[in-house]
Design a protein around this motif. Structure first.
Motif, PDB file in Angstrom:
ATOM      1  N   GLY A  17     -12.176   0.610 -11.103  1.00 39.79           N
ATOM      2  CA  GLY A  17     -10.718   1.599 -10.750  1.00 39.79           C
ATOM      3  C   GLY A  17     -10.452   1.017  -9.433  1.00 39.79           C
ATOM      4  N   LEU A  18     -11.176   0.946  -8.697  1.00 43.28           N
ATOM      5  CA  LEU A  18      -9.919  -0.331  -6.973  1.00 43.28           C
ATOM      6  C   LEU A  18      -9.586  -1.326  -8.011  1.00 43.28           C
ATOM      7  CD1 LEU A  18      -9.669  -0.509  -4.397  1.00 43.28           C
ATOM      8  CD2 LEU A  18     -11.525  -2.240  -4.338  1.00 43.28           C
ATOM      9  N   ILE A  19      -9.769  -1.470  -9.056  1.00 44.81           N
ATOM     10  CA  ILE A  19      -8.577  -3.005  -9.677  1.00 44.81           C
ATOM     11  C   ILE A  19      -7.451  -2.303 -10.252  1.00 44.81           C
ATOM     12  CG2 ILE A  19      -7.708  -4.591 -10.990  1.00 44.81           C
ATOM     13  CD1 ILE A  19     -10.997  -5.062 -10.369  1.00 44.81           C
ATOM     14  N   GLU A  23      -3.765  -2.597  -8.810  1.00 44.54           N
ATOM     15  CA  GLU A  23      -2.985  -2.913  -9.730  1.00 44.54           C
ATOM     16  C   GLU A  23      -1.388  -2.472  -9.811  1.00 44.54           C
ATOM     17  OE1 GLU A  23      -5.091  -6.473 -12.457  1.00 44.54           O
ATOM     18  OE2 GLU A  23      -4.890  -4.248 -13.472  1.00 44.54           O
ATOM     19  N   ASN A  24      -1.779  -0.625 -10.110  1.00 41.06           N
ATOM     20  CA  ASN A  24      -0.606   0.134 -10.197  1.00 41.06           C
ATOM     21  C   ASN A  24       0.349  -0.108  -8.540  1.00 41.06           C
ATOM     22  OD1 ASN A  24      -1.362   0.654 -12.719  1.00 41.06           O
ATOM     23  ND2 ASN A  24      -2.810   3.215 -11.644  1.00 41.06           N
ATOM     24  N   TRP A  25      -0.334  -0.269  -7.819  1.00 40.89           N
ATOM     25  CA  TRP A  25      -0.002  -0.349  -6.391  1.00 40.89           C
ATOM     26  C   TRP A  25       1.335  -1.421  -6.440  1.00 40.89           C
ATOM     27  CZ3 TRP A  25       0.647  -2.801  -1.987  1.00 40.89           C
ATOM     28  CH2 TRP A  25       1.586  -2.727  -1.395  1.00 40.89           C
ATOM     29  N   GLN A  29       5.036  -1.182  -6.130  1.00 41.49           N
ATOM     30  CA  GLN A  29       5.855  -1.496  -5.264  1.00 41.49           C
ATOM     31  C   GLN A  29       6.928  -2.852  -5.271  1.00 41.49           C
ATOM     32  OE1 GLN A  29       5.348   0.231  -3.019  1.00 41.49           O
ATOM     33  NE2 GLN A  29       5.231  -1.026  -1.166  1.00 41.49           N
ATOM     34  N   LYS A  30       6.370  -3.268  -6.425  1.00 42.51           N
ATOM     35  CA  LYS A  30       7.505  -4.651  -6.774  1.00 42.51           C
ATOM     36  C   LYS A  30       9.036  -4.331  -7.512  1.00 42.51           C
ATOM     37  CE  LYS A  30       4.355  -8.005  -8.286  1.00 42.51           C
ATOM     38  NZ  LYS A  30       3.905  -9.144  -9.398  1.00 42.51           N
ATOM     39  N   LYS A  31       8.483  -1.794  -8.580  1.00 41.22           N
ATOM     40  CA  LYS A  31       9.053  -1.697  -9.130  1.00 41.22           C
ATOM     41  C   LYS A  31      10.812  -1.104  -7.644  1.00 41.22           C
ATOM     42  CE  LYS A  31      10.205   2.204 -11.741  1.00 41.22           C
ATOM     43  NZ  LYS A  31      10.060   3.919 -12.137  1.00 41.22           N
ATOM     44  N   PHE A  32       9.132  -0.440  -6.902  1.00 40.15           N
ATOM     45  CA  PHE A  32      11.032  -0.141  -5.373  1.00 40.15           C
ATOM     46  C   PHE A  32      11.406  -1.552  -4.676  1.00 40.15           C
ATOM     47  CE2 PHE A  32      10.414   1.354  -0.905  1.00 40.15           C
ATOM     48  CZ  PHE A  32      11.431   2.059  -0.632  1.00 40.15           C
ATOM     49  N   MET A  33      10.758  -2.550  -4.222  1.00 39.23           N
ATOM     50  CA  MET A  33      11.633  -3.643  -3.537  1.00 39.23           C
ATOM     51  C   MET A  33      12.794  -3.951  -5.635  1.00 39.23           C
ATOM     52  SD  MET A  33       8.657  -6.607  -2.976  1.00 39.23           S
ATOM     53  CE  MET A  33       8.415  -6.808  -4.370  1.00 39.23           C
ATOM     54  N   ASP A  34      12.820  -3.808  -6.375  1.00 39.71           N
ATOM     55  CA  ASP A  34      13.966  -4.044  -6.899  1.00 39.71           C
ATOM     56  C   ASP A  34      14.767  -2.702  -6.872  1.00 39.71           C
ATOM     57  OD1 ASP A  34      12.572  -6.241  -8.440  1.00 39.71           O
ATOM     58  OD2 ASP A  34      11.554  -5.340  -9.661  1.00 39.71           O
ATOM     59  N   GLU A  35      14.658  -1.725  -7.296  1.00 32.86           N
ATOM     60  CA  GLU A  35      15.592  -0.374  -6.695  1.00 32.86           C
ATOM     61  C   GLU A  35      15.956  -1.223  -5.329  1.00 32.86           C
ATOM     62  OE1 GLU A  35      13.037   2.710  -6.677  1.00 32.86           O
ATOM     63  OE2 GLU A  35      12.959   2.837  -8.707  1.00 32.86           O
ATOM     64  N   LEU A  36      15.000  -1.713  -4.600  1.00 26.86           N
ATOM     65  CA  LEU A  36      16.200  -1.634  -2.839  1.00 26.86           C
ATOM     66  C   LEU A  36      17.479  -2.516  -3.191  1.00 26.86           C
ATOM     67  CD1 LEU A  36      13.137  -1.571   0.071  1.00 26.86           C
ATOM     68  CD2 LEU A  36      14.851  -0.016  -0.417  1.00 26.86           C
ATOM     69  N   ILE A  62      10.539   0.152   6.178  1.00 29.21           N
ATOM     70  CA  ILE A  62       9.122  -1.027   6.883  1.00 29.21           C
ATOM     71  C   ILE A  62       8.468  -0.202   7.744  1.00 29.21           C
ATOM     72  CG2 ILE A  62       8.986  -2.052   8.460  1.00 29.21           C
ATOM     73  CD1 ILE A  62      12.577  -3.151   8.124  1.00 29.21           C
ATOM     74  N   GLU A  63       8.108   1.118   9.030  1.00 35.01           N
ATOM     75  CA  GLU A  63       7.635   2.021   9.023  1.00 35.01           C
ATOM     76  C   GLU A  63       6.243   2.021   8.077  1.00 35.01           C
ATOM     77  OE1 GLU A  63       6.564   5.644  12.178  1.00 35.01           O
ATOM     78  OE2 GLU A  63       8.542   5.692  10.925  1.00 35.01           O
ATOM     79  N   ARG A  64       6.393   2.813   6.784  1.00 34.50           N
ATOM     80  CA  ARG A  64       5.665   3.646   5.793  1.00 34.50           C
ATOM     81  C   ARG A  64       4.515   2.448   5.521  1.00 34.50           C
ATOM     82  NH1 ARG A  64       7.488   5.565   0.069  1.00 34.50           N
ATOM     83  NH2 ARG A  64       7.642   3.382  -0.232  1.00 34.50           N
ATOM     84  N   THR A  65       5.164   1.379   5.235  1.00 32.04           N
ATOM     85  CA  THR A  65       4.952  -0.126   4.440  1.00 32.04           C
ATOM     86  C   THR A  65       3.986  -0.671   5.849  1.00 32.04           C
ATOM     87  OG1 THR A  65       6.366  -0.524   3.110  1.00 32.04           O
ATOM     88  CG2 THR A  65       4.762  -2.178   3.530  1.00 32.04           C
TER      89      THR A  65
END
Length: 155
Positions: A17-19, A23-25, A29-36, A62-65
């Protein structure tokens, strides 16, 4: 099934479950980077107010991360199994990022100082700045603060 087998299965299930969550996180995050990155093409052609709001939003991201990352590193269940090489690499990369971020702050502030110096030397202080200084009584405050050795970075 023995008690030991039940415990092993529960541990394996928790790790699976942790894995999956991690992996979802990472995927999110990669999707968010692409959007940025795509957003960068759009925002570069926008007006001053949009650019200001966007810069503030970038600081928020940045603060949230940073908060999430700090929480991650404060969790002994996470960090106790990180190999020292992974921690060394992390510390080095974070130090590089910290230096770059401080450099950005210094460069940006220095450019702003240059703008203020040019305005002052050409006696072209914008009305909004002049009015702000006059209305706040900053001239009198500044003398007192300089005497006490405490003058804030901003106005």
């Amino acid at each position: 099934m023995s008690n030991v087998d039940i415990k092993r299965q529960a541990i394996r299930s928790h790790i699976a479950g942790l894995i999956a969550r991690l992996e979802n996180w990472v995927r999110d995050q990669k999707k968010f980077m692409d959007e940025l990155q795509k957003y960068g093409d759009y925002i570069s052609s926008q007006d001053r107010l949009s650019l200001l709001f966007s810069a503030q939003a970038m600081l928020y991201y940045i603060e949230r991360t940073l908060k999430d990352f700090e929480s991650w590193l404060n969790n002994p269940m996470i960090t106790s199994i990180m190999p020292i090489e992974m921690l060394k690499e992390l510390e080095e990369r974070l130090r590089d990022i910290a230096i770059e971020f401080v450099k950005l702050d210094v460069d940006h502030t220095s450019k702003y100082v240059d703008i203020l110096k040019k305005m002052e030397s050409e006696n072209e202080i914008p009305d909004i700045l002049r009015l702000y200084i006059e209305q706040r009584g900053i001239v009198a405050q500044r003398s007192q603060q300089e005497e006490q050795g405490e003058f804030p970075r901003f106005m």
